[in-house]
Every structure is written in structure tokens, then in C-alpha cells.
Motif scaffolding. Structure first.
Motif, PDB file in Angstrom:
ATOM      1  N   MET A  51       3.004  52.017  12.246  1.00  8.59           N
ATOM      2  CA  MET A  51       4.306  51.868  11.625  1.00  8.59           C
ATOM      3  C   MET A  51       4.602  50.378  11.520  1.00  8.59           C
ATOM      4  SD  MET A  51       7.980  53.171  12.993  1.00  8.59           S
ATOM      5  CE  MET A  51       8.039  54.646  12.029  1.00  8.59           C
ATOM      6  N   GLU A  52       5.156  50.070  10.297  1.00  2.63           N
ATOM      7  CA  GLU A  52       5.476  48.665  10.082  1.00  2.63           C
ATOM      8  C   GLU A  52       6.703  48.271  10.873  1.00  2.63           C
ATOM      9  OE1 GLU A  52       5.870  48.014   5.985  1.00  2.63           O
ATOM     10  OE2 GLU A  52       3.785  48.537   5.496  1.00  2.63           O
ATOM     11  N   ASP A  53       6.715  47.017  11.233  1.00  3.70           N
ATOM     12  CA  ASP A  53       7.858  46.488  11.975  1.00  3.70           C
ATOM     13  C   ASP A  53       9.003  46.209  10.998  1.00  3.70           C
ATOM     14  OD1 ASP A  53       9.541  45.429  13.767  1.00  3.70           O
ATOM     15  OD2 ASP A  53       8.382  43.585  14.145  1.00  3.70           O
ATOM     16  N   THR A  54      10.142  46.892  11.175  1.00  3.58           N
ATOM     17  CA  THR A  54      11.280  46.749  10.262  1.00  3.58           C
ATOM     18  C   THR A  54      12.248  45.684  10.724  1.00  3.58           C
ATOM     19  OG1 THR A  54      12.459  48.481  11.463  1.00  3.58           O
ATOM     20  CG2 THR A  54      11.132  49.166   9.581  1.00  3.58           C
ATOM     21  N   ALA A  55      11.988  44.951  11.719  1.00  2.40           N
ATOM     22  CA  ALA A  55      12.903  43.922  12.219  1.00  2.40           C
ATOM     23  C   ALA A  55      12.970  42.775  11.244  1.00  2.40           C
ATOM     24  CB  ALA A  55      12.459  43.426  13.590  1.00  2.40           C
ATOM     25  N   TYR A  56      14.082  42.110  11.179  1.00  2.62           N
ATOM     26  CA  TYR A  56      14.293  40.975  10.270  1.00  2.62           C
ATOM     27  C   TYR A  56      13.449  39.801  10.746  1.00  2.62           C
ATOM     28  CZ  TYR A  56      18.244  43.561   8.455  1.00  2.62           C
ATOM     29  OH  TYR A  56      19.016  44.505   7.875  1.00  2.62           O
ATOM     30  N   ASP A  57      13.070  39.022   9.743  1.00  7.55           N
ATOM     31  CA  ASP A  57      12.320  37.817  10.095  1.00  7.55           C
ATOM     32  C   ASP A  57      13.252  36.817  10.740  1.00  7.55           C
ATOM     33  OD1 ASP A  57      10.095  38.936   9.035  1.00  7.55           O
ATOM     34  OD2 ASP A  57      10.375  38.037   7.053  1.00  7.55           O
ATOM     35  N   ARG A  58      12.886  36.271  11.792  1.00 14.29           N
ATOM     36  CA  ARG A  58      13.691  35.305  12.494  1.00 14.29           C
ATOM     37  C   ARG A  58      13.257  33.907  12.048  1.00 14.29           C
ATOM     38  NH1 ARG A  58      16.439  37.525  16.709  1.00 14.29           N
ATOM     39  NH2 ARG A  58      15.824  39.639  17.267  1.00 14.29           N
ATOM     40  N   PHE A  59      14.231  33.191  11.465  1.00 11.97           N
ATOM     41  CA  PHE A  59      13.973  31.829  11.032  1.00 11.97           C
ATOM     42  C   PHE A  59      14.256  30.877  12.194  1.00 11.97           C
ATOM     43  CE2 PHE A  59      15.070  34.182   7.249  1.00 11.97           C
ATOM     44  CZ  PHE A  59      14.039  33.856   6.402  1.00 11.97           C
ATOM     45  N   SER A  60      13.448  29.931  12.262  1.00 17.00           N
ATOM     46  CA  SER A  60      13.634  28.940  13.323  1.00 17.00           C
ATOM     47  C   SER A  60      14.737  27.974  12.897  1.00 17.00           C
ATOM     48  CB  SER A  60      12.325  28.192  13.588  1.00 17.00           C
ATOM     49  OG  SER A  60      11.910  27.537  12.396  1.00 17.00           O
ATOM     50  N   ILE A  61      15.761  27.787  13.691  1.00 14.22           N
ATOM     51  CA  ILE A  61      16.892  26.904  13.413  1.00 14.22           C
ATOM     52  C   ILE A  61      16.785  25.734  14.375  1.00 14.22           C
ATOM     53  CG2 ILE A  61      19.400  26.699  13.350  1.00 14.22           C
ATOM     54  CD1 ILE A  61      19.522  29.683  12.795  1.00 14.22           C
ATOM     55  N   THR A  62      16.798  24.596  13.748  1.00 16.98           N
ATOM     56  CA  THR A  62      16.693  23.389  14.569  1.00 16.98           C
ATOM     57  C   THR A  62      18.007  22.649  14.483  1.00 16.98           C
ATOM     58  OG1 THR A  62      14.338  23.231  14.119  1.00 16.98           O
ATOM     59  CG2 THR A  62      15.441  21.259  14.995  1.00 16.98           C
ATOM     60  N   LEU A  63      18.734  22.438  15.533  1.00 18.12           N
ATOM     61  CA  LEU A  63      20.008  21.739  15.571  1.00 18.12           C
ATOM     62  C   LEU A  63      19.810  20.407  16.240  1.00 18.12           C
ATOM     63  CD1 LEU A  63      22.440  24.613  16.623  1.00 18.12           C
ATOM     64  CD2 LEU A  63      21.962  23.748  14.333  1.00 18.12           C
ATOM     65  N   ASN A  64      20.493  19.401  15.669  1.00 13.52           N
ATOM     66  CA  ASN A  64      20.409  18.067  16.225  1.00 13.52           C
ATOM     67  C   ASN A  64      21.626  17.867  17.118  1.00 13.52           C
ATOM     68  OD1 ASN A  64      19.973  15.413  16.845  1.00 13.52           O
ATOM     69  ND2 ASN A  64      20.256  14.650  14.741  1.00 13.52           N
ATOM     70  N   PRO A  65      21.494  17.863  18.363  1.00 15.41           N
ATOM     71  CA  PRO A  65      22.653  17.704  19.258  1.00 15.41           C
ATOM     72  C   PRO A  65      23.296  16.337  19.170  1.00 15.41           C
ATOM     73  CG  PRO A  65      20.625  17.659  20.501  1.00 15.41           C
ATOM     74  CD  PRO A  65      20.232  17.996  19.093  1.00 15.41           C
ATOM     75  N   THR A  66      22.620  15.400  18.563  1.00 18.75           N
ATOM     76  CA  THR A  66      23.199  14.062  18.450  1.00 18.75           C
ATOM     77  C   THR A  66      23.900  13.835  17.132  1.00 18.75           C
ATOM     78  OG1 THR A  66      21.118  13.191  17.581  1.00 18.75           O
ATOM     79  CG2 THR A  66      21.418  13.153  19.990  1.00 18.75           C
ATOM     80  N   ALA A  67      23.994  14.885  16.298  1.00 15.34           N
ATOM     81  CA  ALA A  67      24.621  14.709  14.989  1.00 15.34           C
ATOM     82  C   ALA A  67      26.124  14.468  15.160  1.00 15.34           C
ATOM     83  CB  ALA A  67      24.373  15.938  14.130  1.00 15.34           C
ATOM     84  N   GLN A  68      26.701  13.738  14.147  1.00 19.25           N
ATOM     85  CA  GLN A  68      28.124  13.423  14.197  1.00 19.25           C
ATOM     86  C   GLN A  68      28.963  14.670  13.880  1.00 19.25           C
ATOM     87  OE1 GLN A  68      29.226  10.305  11.536  1.00 19.25           O
ATOM     88  NE2 GLN A  68      31.345  10.207  12.283  1.00 19.25           N
ATOM     89  N   GLU A  69      30.027  14.777  14.572  1.00 19.90           N
ATOM     90  CA  GLU A  69      30.909  15.941  14.365  1.00 19.90           C
ATOM     91  C   GLU A  69      31.558  15.850  12.980  1.00 19.90           C
ATOM     92  OE1 GLU A  69      34.780  18.135  16.419  1.00 19.90           O
ATOM     93  OE2 GLU A  69      33.982  16.229  17.195  1.00 19.90           O
ATOM     94  N   PHE A  70      31.569  16.953  12.249  1.00 19.75           N
ATOM     95  CA  PHE A  70      32.151  16.975  10.902  1.00 19.75           C
ATOM     96  C   PHE A  70      33.650  17.295  10.979  1.00 19.75           C
ATOM     97  CE2 PHE A  70      33.545  19.452   7.242  1.00 19.75           C
ATOM     98  CZ  PHE A  70      33.344  18.537   6.228  1.00 19.75           C
ATOM     99  N   ARG A  71      34.426  16.434  10.431  1.00 23.01           N
ATOM    100  CA  ARG A  71      35.869  16.636  10.326  1.00 23.01           C
ATOM    101  C   ARG A  71      36.281  16.454   8.867  1.00 23.01           C
ATOM    102  NH1 ARG A  71      38.748  16.674  15.041  1.00 23.01           N
ATOM    103  NH2 ARG A  71      37.572  16.189  16.951  1.00 23.01           N
ATOM    104  N   PRO A  72      36.955  17.420   8.261  1.00 21.73           N
ATOM    105  CA  PRO A  72      37.349  17.279   6.842  1.00 21.73           C
ATOM    106  C   PRO A  72      38.409  16.197   6.680  1.00 21.73           C
ATOM    107  CG  PRO A  72      38.326  19.226   7.789  1.00 21.73           C
ATOM    108  CD  PRO A  72      37.375  18.681   8.834  1.00 21.73           C
ATOM    109  N   THR A  73      38.314  15.526   5.507  1.00 20.82           N
ATOM    110  CA  THR A  73      39.267  14.440   5.225  1.00 20.82           C
ATOM    111  C   THR A  73      40.685  14.982   5.004  1.00 20.82           C
ATOM    112  OG1 THR A  73      37.472  13.201   4.198  1.00 20.82           O
ATOM    113  CG2 THR A  73      39.723  12.442   3.775  1.00 20.82           C
ATOM    114  N   TYR A  74      40.817  16.049   4.250  1.00 21.23           N
ATOM    115  CA  TYR A  74      42.124  16.673   3.967  1.00 21.23           C
ATOM    116  C   TYR A  74      42.210  18.002   4.695  1.00 21.23           C
ATOM    117  CZ  TYR A  74      42.057  13.258   0.203  1.00 21.23           C
ATOM    118  OH  TYR A  74      41.979  12.098  -0.505  1.00 21.23           O
TER     119      TYR A  74
END
Length: 213
Positions: free
Chosen positions: A1-24
């Protein structure tokens, strides 16, 4: 039986990235909650018909009741339809042609009512006959007058003057004669004398036997 589970994409987060704050600032996506009002199914239909407001009704005041007439001749006459501007001296002048007038009561002259007291019942009888005769003659004159106005309107000749707001043919006035009060024809009938307000109210021409001791 084929595996019906969703493909899991690897997510890479940069913990040193600047926090996003909207201008308005972001607008409110959802409006504030308001209380709901529910209407019936015919809310958008035609408005219901309301009854018209009551029309103003003018109530004509009733004339004051007259004292009951007397079935037998009396020395007191009750005059009605008397001109309201007539004075006591005029009433005396017009009625003293029949005899001496004992008293004249003018308390109801604004209603066209005057009471005249004679000393002699024969004089009051004569005055009543003359007053009634003048009243009948004036009614005959008025009937002929209004008959002529009706005939003129049928012949397309309007007797009404729109410039003066009056008729070209005014009602006729009675000629000067005995039985008129202030130059006008009035109504009269016998009535029971009322002693209130008379100078000699308790004097009813009674014979009093005074015994001397």
C-alpha cells in the motif's frame, strides 16, 4: 500500500532575521459587532394607512332657554330677537306708547331677550298684538325679498356684489310704526312675572284689608 501521508517540506528559519513590523497599522478587517434588528416581512412594503386627523368642528353655542310662555294674558311680556345694542331708554320709549311701563329687565339683552312689565294687563295685551303684527309683516317682507333674490339668480343676474362683499338688495327694514323695538320687528309672548329685581317686586296689586283696633 502506498503511503498517503503528505510530503513534508523542510523549513529553514533564520533565528537571526530582523523582526518584521509593518509601517502602517493594518485596518480592522472585521467591523465592530452591532446589535441586530429584525424586521417583519413587510418592512420594505408600503407604510400602513393611518386614519386622517379629526377635522376641526365648530360647535355653535345654543341660545339660552326662554321662560315658558303663559297661556293666559299677564302684565309681563318677554321680547326676543331684540337688537343687542338697544338701550333701556329705547325700549321704554317704544313700549310706553301702549301705556306706563313698570320695569324693564335688560340682563339678557346680549342674547336678544328683554322683559317688559306693564301696570295694566290691557296695555300688555295691546302691545303683544301690535308686536306680533309687526313681526308677521316683516316676515312677509323678508320672504318676498329672498324670492326676488332666487329669481334673479335663476335669470343669471347675480345680486351679490363681489367688490363690497354684500348683496345689492339688502333686506328691507320695517317702516316706523308702533310695535317695533329699536326700529326692528321682534317676537313677544306673555310670561309669568318674576318679582326679583323689580323696584316694587312684591306689589302684585293685591287688596289688603287693614283692620284698625
Amino acid at each position: 500500500m502506498e503511503d498517503t501521508a503528505y510530503d513534508r517540506f523542510s523549513i529553514t528559519l533564520n533565528p537571526t532575521a530582523q523582526e518584521f513590523r509593518p509601517t502602517y497599522p493594518l485596518p480592522n478587517i472585521l467591523p465592530p459587532l452591532l446589535p441586530h434588528t429584525y424586521y417583519s416581512y413587510n418592512f420594505y412594503g408600503p407604510p400602513p394607512l393611518l386614519p386622517p386627523p379629526p377635522a376641526a368642528v365648530y360647535v355653535n353655542p345654543l341660545p339660552p332657554p326662554l321662560p315658558p310662555p303663559s297661556t293666559t294674558p299677564t302684565r309681563t311680556l318677554l321680547l326676543s330677537s331684540v337688537p343687542s345694542d338697544v338701550s333701556e331708554s329705547i325700549v321704554r320709549r317704544d313700549l310706553e306708547v301702549f301705556g306706563d311701563v313698570r320695569a324693564v329687565q335688560m340682563d339678557k339683552v346680549r342674547d336678544g331677550i328683554v322683559t317688559v312689565h306693564f301696570y295694566d294687563v290691557r296695555q300688555s295685551v295691546e302691545a303683544l298684538h301690535e308686536i306680533q303684527e309687526q313681526h308677521m309683516q316683516q316676515q312677509c317682507r323678508l320672504r318676498k325679498h329672498f324670492d326676488s333674490l332666487t329669481l334673479s339668480s335663476k335669470n343669471s343676474v347675480s345680486p351679490y356684489n363681489y367688490h363690497t362683499n354684500s348683496y345689492n338688495l339688502p333686506p328691507p327694514l320695517p317702516p316706523a310704526a308702533a310695535g317695533l323695538v329699536g326700529g326692528r320687528a321682534v317676537c313677544a309672548h306673555f310670561t309669568f312675572p318674576v318679582a326679583t329685581g323689580l323696584p316694587d317686586g312684591y306689589n302684585q296689586d293685591t287688596i289688603v284689608n287693614i283692620l284698625s283696633y
